[in-house]
Each structure stands twice: as structure tokens, then as C-alpha cells.
Design a protein around this motif. Structure first.
Motif, PDB file in Angstrom:
ATOM      1  N   MET A 187       0.837  -1.218   0.000  1.00 26.26           N
ATOM      2  CA  MET A 187       0.000   0.000   0.000  1.00 26.26           C
ATOM      3  C   MET A 187       0.865   1.259   0.000  1.00 26.26           C
ATOM      4  N   LYS A 188       0.678   2.086  -1.001  1.00 27.14           N
ATOM      5  CA  LYS A 188       1.419   3.353  -1.059  1.00 27.14           C
ATOM      6  C   LYS A 188       0.681   4.432  -0.270  1.00 27.14           C
ATOM      7  N   THR A 189       1.430   5.386   0.270  1.00 32.60           N
ATOM      8  CA  THR A 189       0.787   6.560   0.878  1.00 32.60           C
ATOM      9  C   THR A 189       0.737   7.676  -0.165  1.00 32.60           C
ATOM     10  N   ASN A 190      -0.051   8.696   0.134  1.00 30.02           N
ATOM     11  CA  ASN A 190      -0.098   9.825  -0.793  1.00 30.02           C
ATOM     12  C   ASN A 190       1.247  10.544  -0.872  1.00 30.02           C
ATOM     13  N   ILE A 191       1.958  10.593   0.250  1.00 26.98           N
ATOM     14  CA  ILE A 191       3.298  11.201   0.238  1.00 26.98           C
ATOM     15  C   ILE A 191       4.183  10.449  -0.763  1.00 26.98           C
ATOM     16  N   GLU A 192       4.079   9.139  -0.763  1.00 26.76           N
ATOM     17  CA  GLU A 192       4.868   8.337  -1.715  1.00 26.76           C
ATOM     18  C   GLU A 192       4.410   8.582  -3.154  1.00 26.76           C
ATOM     19  N   ARG A 193       3.121   8.744  -3.330  1.00 26.78           N
ATOM     20  CA  ARG A 193       2.603   9.035  -4.682  1.00 26.78           C
ATOM     21  C   ARG A 193       3.160  10.365  -5.187  1.00 26.78           C
ATOM     22  N   ILE A 194       3.175  11.346  -4.304  1.00 28.19           N
ATOM     23  CA  ILE A 194       3.679  12.666  -4.694  1.00 28.19           C
ATOM     24  C   ILE A 194       5.164  12.579  -5.066  1.00 28.19           C
ATOM     25  N   ASP A 195       5.937  11.853  -4.257  1.00 22.58           N
ATOM     26  CA  ASP A 195       7.367  11.700  -4.554  1.00 22.58           C
ATOM     27  C   ASP A 195       7.579  10.951  -5.869  1.00 22.58           C
ATOM     28  N   LYS A 196       6.723   9.974  -6.092  1.00 20.84           N
ATOM     29  CA  LYS A 196       6.827   9.194  -7.321  1.00 20.84           C
ATOM     30  C   LYS A 196       6.495  10.066  -8.542  1.00 20.84           C
ATOM     31  N   LEU A 197       5.469  10.894  -8.384  1.00 18.67           N
ATOM     32  CA  LEU A 197       5.105  11.809  -9.475  1.00 18.67           C
ATOM     33  C   LEU A 197       6.264  12.764  -9.763  1.00 18.67           C
ATOM     34  N   CYS A 198       6.902  13.238  -8.714  1.00 14.56           N
ATOM     35  CA  CYS A 198       8.023  14.165  -8.876  1.00 14.56           C
ATOM     36  C   CYS A 198       9.173  13.474  -9.611  1.00 14.56           C
ATOM     37  N   GLU A 199       9.379  12.227  -9.306  1.00 13.59           N
ATOM     38  CA  GLU A 199      10.497  11.506  -9.901  1.00 13.59           C
ATOM     39  C   GLU A 199      10.208  11.076 -11.338  1.00 13.59           C
ATOM     40  N   ASN A 200       8.995  10.527 -11.564  1.00 11.85           N
ATOM     41  CA  ASN A 200       8.681   9.938 -12.881  1.00 11.85           C
ATOM     42  C   ASN A 200       7.880  10.850 -13.782  1.00 11.85           C
ATOM     43  N   ARG A 201       7.378  11.975 -13.251  1.00 15.35           N
ATOM     44  CA  ARG A 201       6.542  12.919 -14.014  1.00 15.35           C
ATOM     45  C   ARG A 201       5.189  12.342 -14.408  1.00 15.35           C
ATOM     46  N   ILE A 202       4.870  11.165 -13.942  1.00 12.96           N
ATOM     47  CA  ILE A 202       3.571  10.571 -14.284  1.00 12.96           C
ATOM     48  C   ILE A 202       3.202   9.542 -13.208  1.00 12.96           C
ATOM     49  N   LEU A 203       1.934   9.273 -13.087  1.00 13.60           N
ATOM     50  CA  LEU A 203       1.450   8.223 -12.192  1.00 13.60           C
ATOM     51  C   LEU A 203       0.486   7.348 -12.974  1.00 13.60           C
ATOM     52  N   SER A 204       0.156   6.207 -12.402  1.00  8.54           N
ATOM     53  CA  SER A 204      -0.888   5.367 -13.008  1.00  8.54           C
ATOM     54  C   SER A 204      -2.233   6.061 -12.799  1.00  8.54           C
TER      55      SER A 204
ATOM     56  N   ARG B 186       2.559  21.103 -11.910  1.00  7.43           N
ATOM     57  CA  ARG B 186       3.961  21.537 -11.753  1.00  7.43           C
ATOM     58  C   ARG B 186       4.899  20.341 -11.681  1.00  7.43           C
ATOM     59  N   LEU B 187       4.495  19.289 -10.963  1.00  7.86           N
ATOM     60  CA  LEU B 187       5.378  18.119 -10.844  1.00  7.86           C
ATOM     61  C   LEU B 187       5.447  17.345 -12.162  1.00  7.86           C
ATOM     62  N   MET B 188       4.347  17.348 -12.898  1.00  2.00           N
ATOM     63  CA  MET B 188       4.289  16.596 -14.154  1.00  2.00           C
ATOM     64  C   MET B 188       5.035  17.315 -15.283  1.00  2.00           C
ATOM     65  N   LEU B 189       4.952  18.656 -15.277  1.00  2.00           N
ATOM     66  CA  LEU B 189       5.573  19.472 -16.329  1.00  2.00           C
ATOM     67  C   LEU B 189       6.448  20.526 -15.631  1.00  2.00           C
ATOM     68  N   PRO B 190       7.653  20.148 -15.192  1.00  2.00           N
ATOM     69  CA  PRO B 190       8.435  20.998 -14.286  1.00  2.00           C
ATOM     70  C   PRO B 190       8.676  22.421 -14.789  1.00  2.00           C
ATOM     71  N   LYS B 191       8.868  22.583 -16.111  1.00  2.00           N
ATOM     72  CA  LYS B 191       9.224  23.915 -16.617  1.00  2.00           C
ATOM     73  C   LYS B 191       8.013  24.729 -17.066  1.00  2.00           C
ATOM     74  N   VAL B 192       6.827  24.202 -16.860  1.00  2.00           N
ATOM     75  CA  VAL B 192       5.643  24.835 -17.446  1.00  2.00           C
ATOM     76  C   VAL B 192       5.415  26.238 -16.866  1.00  2.00           C
ATOM     77  N   LEU B 193       4.928  27.150 -17.703  1.00  2.00           N
ATOM     78  CA  LEU B 193       4.509  28.475 -17.235  1.00  2.00           C
ATOM     79  C   LEU B 193       3.052  28.347 -16.829  1.00  2.00           C
ATOM     80  N   LEU B 194       2.814  28.584 -15.547  1.00  2.00           N
ATOM     81  CA  LEU B 194       1.541  28.202 -14.940  1.00  2.00           C
ATOM     82  C   LEU B 194       0.944  29.397 -14.202  1.00  2.00           C
ATOM     83  N   PRO B 195      -0.079  30.021 -14.749  1.00  2.00           N
ATOM     84  CA  PRO B 195      -0.634  31.202 -14.079  1.00  2.00           C
ATOM     85  C   PRO B 195      -1.517  30.884 -12.871  1.00  2.00           C
TER      86      PRO B 195
END
Ligand code: 5AD
Ligand code: FES
Length: 358
Positions: A1-18, A262-271
Motif C-alpha cells: 500500500m502506497k501513501t499519498n506522500i509516496e505518490r507525490i514523490d513518485k510523481l516528482c520523480e517519474n513525471r507521471i502516475l498510473s 507543476r510536478l508533471m511538467l516541471p518547466k511549465v509556465l503556470l498562471p
């Protein structure tokens, strides 16, 4: 079982989640998860853009629109709108004012108004480029042909905003009359990217009939499309539209999505959008703290601003641009960021040569 904290870290690392992990993250974040998401998103935006927040001068130059989107206050079916168009000179005056206030990006936004031919818009772009040579010009004038987009690009336009609104065809059909389709919308976005614009897509958060699955589809779409900009804000009902009784999108959902994008598209210009500032008095500040790095103060003449009402309660309608700018600079600083003049292009973006230059 993953936690949401782990999901967030995974998204940051892989730029995508299932799909499943996105669904859990989008529906079950507690305060601690939220803090972790925002902190991670801030670290990513600061890695690329430091503490800078870019300012874009928004010019709402026409509120005529040939479309009839069910959510939009300036839809052609709304007979209560007092319609206006700015003349070329009025547009140039807005830019001159903005330029003196150090703006170096001008965003020309309007309804889909065929009064403005491709050549007319090209002339406006050329006029702005001549007066404000080190500025970027962003267009947001809806769906046109590839040839039209090429004409705008050759005239010197740099960027183009066109939200997909939703990438799911059946949800799209619930928000738009049948003459508008997601296929055309995506074709426009592909053309714009292919021509060489910096391109922005995006959605309304909490638009009527939107499901978590729809949002996940949009995240996957954005992941594949790799936009340079993403515009997201809460849906807010407008009293003269078929969606007058629908619920607005929430602050929390919008902030979560800003962090995730932001985590998925690190360089994105996001208003941090005006709609976000409309549903909460410090919505835009919270948006910046969740990963956004752009704000778009309104440079339109005060007399027309209230006529450009996409949703009820829009803020800054009566303020002089000077006050708006001071107010926004203050708000940006209040959350530890630095309002920044300059074009603020997508990091590493190189403009293709105009056809005419080759
Ligand atoms: N609430 C929030 N955003 C809206 N937009 C249009 N109508 C509304 C509304 N009622 C957004 C759309 C459009 C952008 C210019 O404004 O996403 O692409
Ligand atoms: Fe103008 Fe939808 S109502 S583009």
C-alpha cells in the motif's frame, strides 16, 4: 500500500502516475499530503525559475463571440452583454501603457470574432512588435485554420493560449454546442505547436459534469502534449448562461491540480488565474505557493473590463492598471516571490525562423 506522500514523490520523480494513483491522490489528500505536494511543487518551480513570478499584460480586445459555449458569459446567445471592440489604436495604447510599467508580454484575448481577419490580427501583432520590440505577444483568439495560425506566427506572434477545456469527447459535448468538437480543438493545438508557438492548453476545474476520470484524461493529455503553458482555474457560474445554477469549482481542487501539473511538467509556465482570485480573496497567492509562476494583470481600459465577463464576480474590474499592478506585486511579495519584468519565455525555448526569413 502506497501513501499519498509516496505518490507525490513518485510523481516528482517519474513525471507521471498510473490512473489509479492519480485517482487516489486527487480524491484523498489530507492536510499533510497537501503540504507535501505544495512544498515539492515549489522546489521544482524554484529549480527552474527561482523566485520569479512573470507578469503578463492581458488585453481583452473584443467580447464578440460567434460561439455559444454553455459556461461562458460572452457566448453569442447572451443578449445582456454590451458588446465592444477595441480599435487598433486603443490596443496599441494599452501596450504602450503596459510597456512603461515594464510589461514585456502582451496577451491579446478575445471571443471568436470574425470581424478580425487573419491579416488584421497580423497587423496588430506587427504594430505591437514595432512599438515594444523586446516584448512577447501571446494570442488567445480561439480556433482558426492552420493557415491563419501560420499568418499570426509569421507576423511575429510568440505564444498561443487555447484551453482544451476537457479532453473527453462526451464531456466536451456537455459543455459545448455540437458544432464545437474536441477533435478540432486538439487539431488546433497540434497545428500551433507544429508551427512553432509556445502553446498553452488547460481546463476549468470543477466544470459541470466533470468526473475524476475526466481530470485524469486531461492530465494524460497534458503529459503527452507537453504544453509550454497551462491555464487552469475554477469554473464559476455566470448568471446569464445555461450553467447559472451549477456549482463552482473548489479552491482545494484547483490548488491540488496546480501542484500536480507543476510536478508533471516541471518547466511549465503556470498562471495563478483571475478565476482563482475570484473564488477566494487570496486564491492567487495560494496558487503561487502551490506551484504557479505567472500572473496576468488586466491592461484593458477600465471602461470595457466589466463587459468582458466570462463568469460572475470577476475581480479587478474597476481598478486602474497602476493599482492592479501595485496590488499584484504586493501579493506576489507576500508569499516570498519576486515580480519579474521581462518576456519570461519557457526555459530553453528557441523560436523557429519565420518562413519569410529563411
Ligand atoms: N468560469 C471559469 N472559467 C471560464 N472560462 C470561460 N467561462 C468560464 C467560467 N464560467 C475560461 C475558459 C476559457 C478561458 C478564456 O476562460 O476555460 O478557455
Ligand atoms: Fe466564445 Fe465559447 S462562447 S469561444
Amino acid at each position: 500500500m502506497k501513501t499519498n506522500i509516496e505518490r507525490i514523490d513518485k510523481l516528482c520523480e517519474n513525471r507521471i502516475l498510473s490512473r489509479k494513483d492519480f485517482a487516489i491522490l486527487l480524491t484523498s489528500m489530507d492536510n499533510e499530503d497537501e503540504e507535501h505536494l505544495f512544498k515539492t511543487a515549489r522546489a521544482v518551480r524554484e529549480k527552474y525559475y527561482g523566485k520569479k513570478v512573470f507578469l503578463r499584460g492581458l488585453i481583452e480586445f473584443t467580447n464578440y463571440c460567434k460561439n455559444d459555449c454553455y459556461y461562458c458569459g460572452i457566448r453569442r446567445g447572451n443578449k445582456n452583454v454590451v458588446r465592444y471592440r477595441l480599435s487598433d489604436e486603443e490596443i496599441f495604447d494599452c501596450c504602450d501603457n503596459g510597456y512603461k510599467l515594464s510589461f514585456r508580454t502582451f496577451v491579446l484575448q478575445g471571443g471568436e470574432d470574425m470581424f478580425y481577419s487573419d491579416e488584421h490580427i497580423a497587423r496588430i501583432v506587427e504594430g505591437i512588435k514595432k512599438r515594444c520590440p523586446d516584448s512577447a505577444v501571446t494570442l488567445s483568439v480561439g480556433e482558426r485554420s492552420r493557415k491563419s495560425y501560420q499568418t499570426f506566427f509569421d507576423a511575429g506572434a510568440d505564444r498561443y493560449l487555447l484551453r482544451q477545456e476537457t479532453s473527453d469527447p462526451s464531456h466536451y459535448a456537455k459543455l459545448h454546442p455540437k458544432e464545437l468538437t474536441i477533435e478540432t480543438r486538439k487539431r488546433c493545438l497540434d497545428d500551433l505547436k507544429d508551427i512553432g508557438f509556445q502553446v498553452g492548453c488547460g481546463i476549468m476545474v470543477g466544470s459541470p459534469y466533470q468526473t475524476v476520470d475526466n481530470i485524469i484524461d486531461d492530465l494524460f493529455y497534458m503529459h503527452d502534449f507537453e504544453p509550454h503553458m497551462v491555464g487552469i482555474g475554477p469554473f464559476i457560474p455566470h448568471s446569464d448562461t445555461p450553467f447559472r445554477d451549477k456549482k463552482a469549482g473548489t479552491l482545494a481542487d484547483t490548488l491540488h491540480l496546480l501542484g500536480i501539473i507543476r510536478l508533471m511538467l516541471p518547466k511549465v509556465l503556470l498562471p495563478a488565474t483571475t478565476a482563482l482570485g475570484t473564488i477566494h480573496p487570496t486564491g492567487r497567492e495560494m496558487g503561487l505557493s502551490a506551484g504557479a509562476n505567472v500572473v496576468m494583470p488586466n491592461l484593458s481600459p477600465t471602461g470595457v473590463r466589466e463587459k468582458y465577463t466570462l463568469y460572475d464576480g470577476k475581480i479587478c474590474v474597476g481598478d486602474e492598471i497602476n493599482n492592479c499592478l501595485l496590488c499584484l506585486e504586493q501579493r506576489i511579495k507576500s508569499v516570498g516571490y519576486i515580480p519579474t519584468a521581462g518576456r519570461g519565455d519557457f526555459i530553453g525555448f528557441k523560436r523557429k525562423q519565420n518562413l519569410t526569413d529563411i
